[in-house]
Design a protein around this motif. Structure first.
Motif: not given
Lengths: 293, 423
Positions: B251-252, B190, B248-249
């Motif tokens: 958590x993802x 991200x 995506x950070x």
């Protein structure tokens, strides 16, 4: 005497609105950043020159206008339909009126976080659905061509109820006998809408438009949580850029310049929208003449 | 008659006791120092027991209060900066991320700490934890917990983790071909700070350098810089990483790895605790190693949290007392055992009992030896922002690795020049 009665509210406006505005205008002609030790040093028009040459600002401005234009347009269109529906008498109307307000009552950050997981690829329900109908994974939040639409969608979902509420209030001010008169003259519902509802609703449409336009132009929290401005900066808004400059880069001079430029721009845009609406929807007195003839 | 004098005596002595206790109470109230620290919510929760202990031990002297800040790092920074901009901060201390330090130092918001922590104190820290606490010759921060980028892998799918970027791709592809996993490697793609952390590990892993702080030499457009960006982009192109990794950070990525959909994940130590929970599909099948790289170049981005004393605090000594308590050996053991926080004192890493109970501590210690701080400049936020913009464009195929890195280099240059950092 009336002047004295107005004084408290004038003072209030002065403190919370005019004051900061002058401060921003003043700061926009100063260098005030972490590199100057957070001391304001006059730098002429350097900030403004930088703004004019800043490609990123113009890109963000274009993206913000696209976001505001598309989302506010969609919102008003949907809000009008919803308001017309909620204005009719039918069973369960009161319940639906209340339910319709829920998206608007949710805090933006909470709903943006919700959408982030709904749009998630591959664990969100939307991805499940697109796979089910055979479109396959869309990567909604990771594709610059799609992500801005997701931000528009989330905004429309949240703020359409607000616009609908304003329009509904407007609809309820229209006397029923006007519609009866049209029906007596043999006019159909479409004529009612075009000749009575829309012209009489115009001030309310204008109100909703200006409210929403100003809000959408300053969109921040939704984008910040949903995409953070990405991917490839395709959803970064002007407000987000101003915020980054102030709180992340500690460059208050340039941030103020961005805010001042946005203030001037949004004023012009609202003026254009106002004039445009005057032309688009005829005033009530004009349409009354049409009905008579 | 006698009785009345007796009553008088009693009343007088009661009065005397009252006055004495009032005076005593007043003196006591004056000497109790009230110290307030601002911490991000997870840290405030994790240190609650320690704060209680501290207040019990210092009853009548110091009362430490922790203000529970927001959850996310960046929101935390905003809150801290907003209150600091008002002039006098309502806090004595702040739990600070490693990248904020040069900026805060340049803004003059922190109290120098070198008079309170001597060389012996610094030598007791693990080598990796000594970084990122000073700027411009002053010590400003004392580390509470170390944090560094790690490569998580599935021990049930491979015997040895890959060491080089090429190996990681090969192992991933063969596992994907055998339908063992959907994806090879999930990471943070991200457009945000996490992407800079991922990239730093790769550019150093390919033998390059993002920005040399001493001479402001930029290495983004050199071979290792372009290779690192191209490698990340190819991960997506080859299907080793999902397309969606571009949003995506942490958590993802954790979600994907936790349900068993990926063979590798890049994440911080907190993920280890998450992966040991009962809802984790890969519990007991996870290993940790340092990031893949050219031989000898393995790097972990440093992301530690430490305590600072803010300028203008009226309780500097009491704050130091509290910092010393929260970061001492026993506190660090407690934080590690209960919350999985990576210790910063070398002695904790050397504790044989602890190593036996929690063998993973050795891996954390290993990664902490190859940490690298992100460029230490007050302009870091701008420089990182320019980089993530270009990286995100590269990952989403809006630009090529070479072009993107050229633009990132020239923009970084502009930032340094206009700030007078470079001629």
């Amino acid at each position: 005497m009336t002047v004295f009665l107005l004084l408290p509210s004038l003072l209030f406006l002065l403190v919370v609105f005019v004051g900061p505005l002058f401060r921003y205008a003043w700061l926009s002609f100063h260098a005030d950043s972490v590199m100057t030790g957070l001391i304001a040093i006059p730098n002429g028009g350097a900030n403004w020159l930088r703004l004019v040459q800043d490609q990123r600002y113009w890109q963000d401005l274009g993206q913000t206008l696209r976001f505001a234009g598309v989302s506010v347009g969609l919102e008003l269109f949907l809000a009008l339909i919803i308001a017309l529906l909620l204005d009719q008498r039918w069973r369960g109307r009161d319940l639906v009126r209340t339910l319709a307000l829920i998206p608007w009552a949710l805090p933006t950050t909470v709903m943006a976080l919700g959408w982030r997981w709904i749009f998630n690829t591959p664990y969100g329900p939307i991805d499940y659905f697109t796979n089910l109908v055979g479109i396959g994974s869309l990567n909604i939040l990771g594709d610059p061509n799609l992500t801005w639409m997701a931000t528009v969608w989330a905004d429309v979902w949240k703020t359409t109820p607000f616009a609908a509420l304003i329009l509904l209030a407007g609809l309820q001010t229209i006397p029923v006998d006007l519609y009866e008169a049209v029906r007596l003259e043999g006019g159909n519902p479409l004529i009612c809408l075009r000749r009575i509802t829309l012209p009489l609703l115009r001030p309310y449409i204008l109100l909703a438009l200006l409210f929403r336009l100003a809000q959408a132009f300053g969109v921040f929290d939704l984008i910040q949580v949903l995409t953070g401005g990405g991917p490839a900066s395709s959803t970064e808004s002007v407000a987000l850029y101003a915020y980054w400059n102030a709180l992340r880069f500690l460059d208050f001079g340039y941030s103020s310049t961005i805010i001042m430029a946005s203030f001037l721009l949004i004023s012009v845009i609202c003026l254009i929208a106002w004039i445009g609406l005057q032309i688009l929807i005829p005033t009530h007195s004009e349409s009354r003449g049409v009905i008579k003839s | 008659m006698k009785q009345s004098t007796f009553i008088k005596k009693i009343l007088a002595s009661l009065f005397a006791v009252l006055i004495c206790s009032a005076v005593f109470g007043l003196v006591r109230a004056r000497t109790i120092e009230s110290v307030t620290f601002l911490m991000a919510a997870p840290f405030a929760d994790a240190t609650r027991d320690l704060v209680k202990q501290f207040n019990q031990e210092h009853r009548g002297e110091i009362n430490l209060q922790v203000v529970r800040g927001p959850l996310e790092t960046e929101a935390m920074s905003d809150l801290a900066i907003s209150s600091l901009l008002l002039g006098k901060a309502p806090f004595d201390g702040l739990l600070m991320d490693v990248t904020w330090l040069p900026k805060y130092a340049a803004a003059g918001w922190m109290e120098p700490l070198e008079d309170f922590f001597n060389e012996k104190d610094v030598d007791a820290l693990a080598i990796g934890a000594r970084e990122g606490n000073s700027y411009d010759g002053h010590l400003y921060r004392w580390p509470l917990t170390a944090d560094m980028g790690l490569l998580y892998y599935r021990t049930d799918l491979m015997e040895q983790p890959p060491a080089t970027p090429e190996e990681l791709v090969l192992v991933s592809q063969s596992l994907q071909k055998d339908r063992k996993v959907d994806w090879g490697y999930v990471w943070q793609g991200r457009q945000y700070e996490g992407l800079s952390c991922v990239y730093l590990e790769m550019i150093d892993g390919f033998g390059g350098d993002w920005l040399q702080p001493n001479n402001n030499h930029i290495g983004l457009d050199l071979d290792p810089g372009v290779q690192a960006a191209a490698w990340l982009q190819e991960l997506i192109d080859q299907g080793v990483s999902p397309n969606a990794v571009t949003n995506y950070a942490e958590p993802e990525a954790l979600q994907s790895f936790k349900v068993g959909d990926a063979a590798f994940m890049r994440n911080w130590p907190y993920a280890w605790t998450e992966l040991q929970k009962s809802d984790s599909a890969v519990k007991g099948n996870v290993g940790i190693t340092t990031m893949v790289a050219r031989p000898g170049h393995s790097t972990a981005t440093l992301g530690s949290w430490g305590l600072t004393v803010l300028k203008g605090s009226a309780h500097v000594n009491a704050s130091i007392e509290a910092i010393r308590f929260l970061t001492n050996e026993s506190s660090q053991k407690q934080l590690f055992l209960k919350h999985g926080y990576t210790p910063t004192q070398q002695s904790v890493f050397d504790d044989p009992q602890l190593l036996q109970d929690k063998p993973i501590l050795a891996e954390f210690g290993q990664a902490l030896k190859v940490v690298k701080a992100r460029p230490e400049t007050p302009l870091y936020a701008q420089i990182s922002d320019v980089l993530t913009r270009q990286l995100s464009s590269i990952l989403t195929r809006e630009t090529t690795p070479k072009d993107g890195m050229n633009v990132a280099t020239s923009h970084t240059n502009q930032i340094l020049i206009s700030a007078g950092e470079k001629l």
